[in-house]
Design an enzyme around this catalytic site. Structure first.
Site, PDB file in Angstrom:
ATOM      1  N   ALA A   1       5.019 -41.295  21.586  1.00 12.33           N
ATOM      2  CA  ALA A   1       5.282 -39.487  22.139  1.00 12.33           C
ATOM      3  C   ALA A   1       5.489 -39.507  23.280  1.00 12.33           C
ATOM      4  O   ALA A   1       6.002 -38.364  23.865  1.00 12.33           O
ATOM      5  CB  ALA A   1       3.701 -39.728  21.368  1.00 12.33           C
TER       6      ALA A   1
ATOM      7  N   PHE B   1      11.975 -38.148  19.929  1.00 12.34           N
ATOM      8  CA  PHE B   1      12.004 -37.297  19.178  1.00 12.34           C
ATOM      9  C   PHE B   1       9.848 -37.399  18.911  1.00 12.34           C
ATOM     10  O   PHE B   1       9.084 -36.253  18.529  1.00 12.34           O
ATOM     11  CB  PHE B   1      11.819 -38.689  17.774  1.00 12.34           C
TER      12      PHE B   1
ATOM     13  N   TYR C   1      19.386 -53.784  14.345  1.00  9.88           N
ATOM     14  CA  TYR C   1      18.249 -52.621  14.080  1.00  9.88           C
ATOM     15  C   TYR C   1      18.438 -52.328  13.094  1.00  9.88           C
ATOM     16  O   TYR C   1      17.196 -52.011  12.428  1.00  9.88           O
ATOM     17  CB  TYR C   1      19.154 -51.272  15.367  1.00  9.88           C
TER      18      TYR C   1
ATOM     19  N   PHE D   1      17.316 -42.923  23.535  1.00  7.09           N
ATOM     20  CA  PHE D   1      17.697 -43.849  22.497  1.00  7.09           C
ATOM     21  C   PHE D   1      18.268 -44.505  23.205  1.00  7.09           C
ATOM     22  O   PHE D   1      18.978 -46.232  22.986  1.00  7.09           O
ATOM     23  CB  PHE D   1      17.829 -43.332  21.330  1.00  7.09           C
TER      24      PHE D   1
END
Ligand code: 8X3
Length: 259
Positions: free
Chosen positions: A12, A16, A151, A189
């Site tokens: 968090a 996202f 990934y 990311f």
């Protein structure tokens, strides 16, 4: 608003997870915002101190997860919604040049981490016959691309685990979904993937209008507000500018063994 009241969001502190936690809190949910970076969690909590409760959690460590959950205030103990968002990619090298350590880190976070948190909340959800688990997968789990090796493999696990979990929960009122986003900007990311090479990270998004964290948060809000009888199994999302790669062919390939 659905009859869910309490949500746990992993990862968090940014991207996202940050937007999902914010959106859930704005809608009146009590949000347990979990991550390792406490300074960033505090920033999130300041946005909505009444509804956001920050907790330190290393999802890859089952004892860290149980410690965080066992020290929650009584009114937050019954978790209705779990957003398994914590995850990362490292590198885009072809498999032969990848580091085994990077592969292990991705497996630890994207698979083991998701399992540790899921296991910790699932029993309570089943006992209460109430709960919704939303896993963050990726288009990389369904559509291979060069350098996506481990990934993509971890996200394929997330996708299939979601289906199997849902199957195991048949006969309960619990819901399980996987959201599989494609190209997403405005998160850390790619900065993480390219290990702090911010120019390389930024180049991924040049000339694109990619998915934004708010788009993912909006999708989560849609899912948690679906009626009790409806389970959206999977959501695959891409920006309009992105589509499938198609199969590739190498011409005049040398098939002779190198001696
Ligand atoms: C993020 C999508 O294409 O960068 O999971 O792997 S992609």
């Amino acid at each position: 608003m659905s009859n869910y009241k309490t949500a746990l969001v992993t990862g968090a502190s940014a991207g996202f997870g940050f937007e999902i936690a914010k959106a859930l809190a704005e809608s009146g949910f009590k949000v347990i915002a979990a991550a390792r970076r406490e300074d960033k969690l505090q920033k999130l909590a300041k946005i909505n101190p009444e509804n956001i409760y920050p907790v330190f959690m290393d999802v890859t460590d089952a004892s860290s997860v149980s410690k965080a959950l066992n020290t929650l205030p009584e009114e937050l103990r019954e978790i209705d919604i779990l957003i398994n968002n914590a995850g990362l990619a490292l590198g885009t090298d072809p498999a032969v040049h990848c580091s085994l350590d990077d592969w292990k880190v991705m497996v630890d976070t994207n698979i083991t981490g998701l399992l540790c948190v899921t296991k910790a909340v699932l029993d309570g959800m089943v006992k209460r016959n109430k709960g919704y688990i939303i896993n963050l997968g990726s288009t990389a789990g369904a559509w291979p691309y060069r350098g996506g090796n481990v990934y993509g493999g971890t996200k394929a696990f997330v996708e299939q685990f979601t289906r199997n979990l849902r199957t195991d929960l048949q006969g309960t009122a619990l819901k399980v979904s996987v959201i599989k986003p494609g190209l997403c900007s405005d998160t850390e990311f790619s900065n993480v993937r390219f290990k702090g090479d911010d120019a390389k990270a930024a180049s991924v998004y040049i000339g694109t209008e990619s998915i934004k964290p708010e788009d993912i948060a909006n999708m989560v809000m849609y899912l948690v507000n679906t009626p009790a009888h409806l389970n959206i199994n999977e959501v695959e999302m891409m920006p309009v500018c992105q589509t499938y790669g198609g199969l590739s062919v190498v011409r005049n390939l040398d098939l002779n063994e190198i001696k």
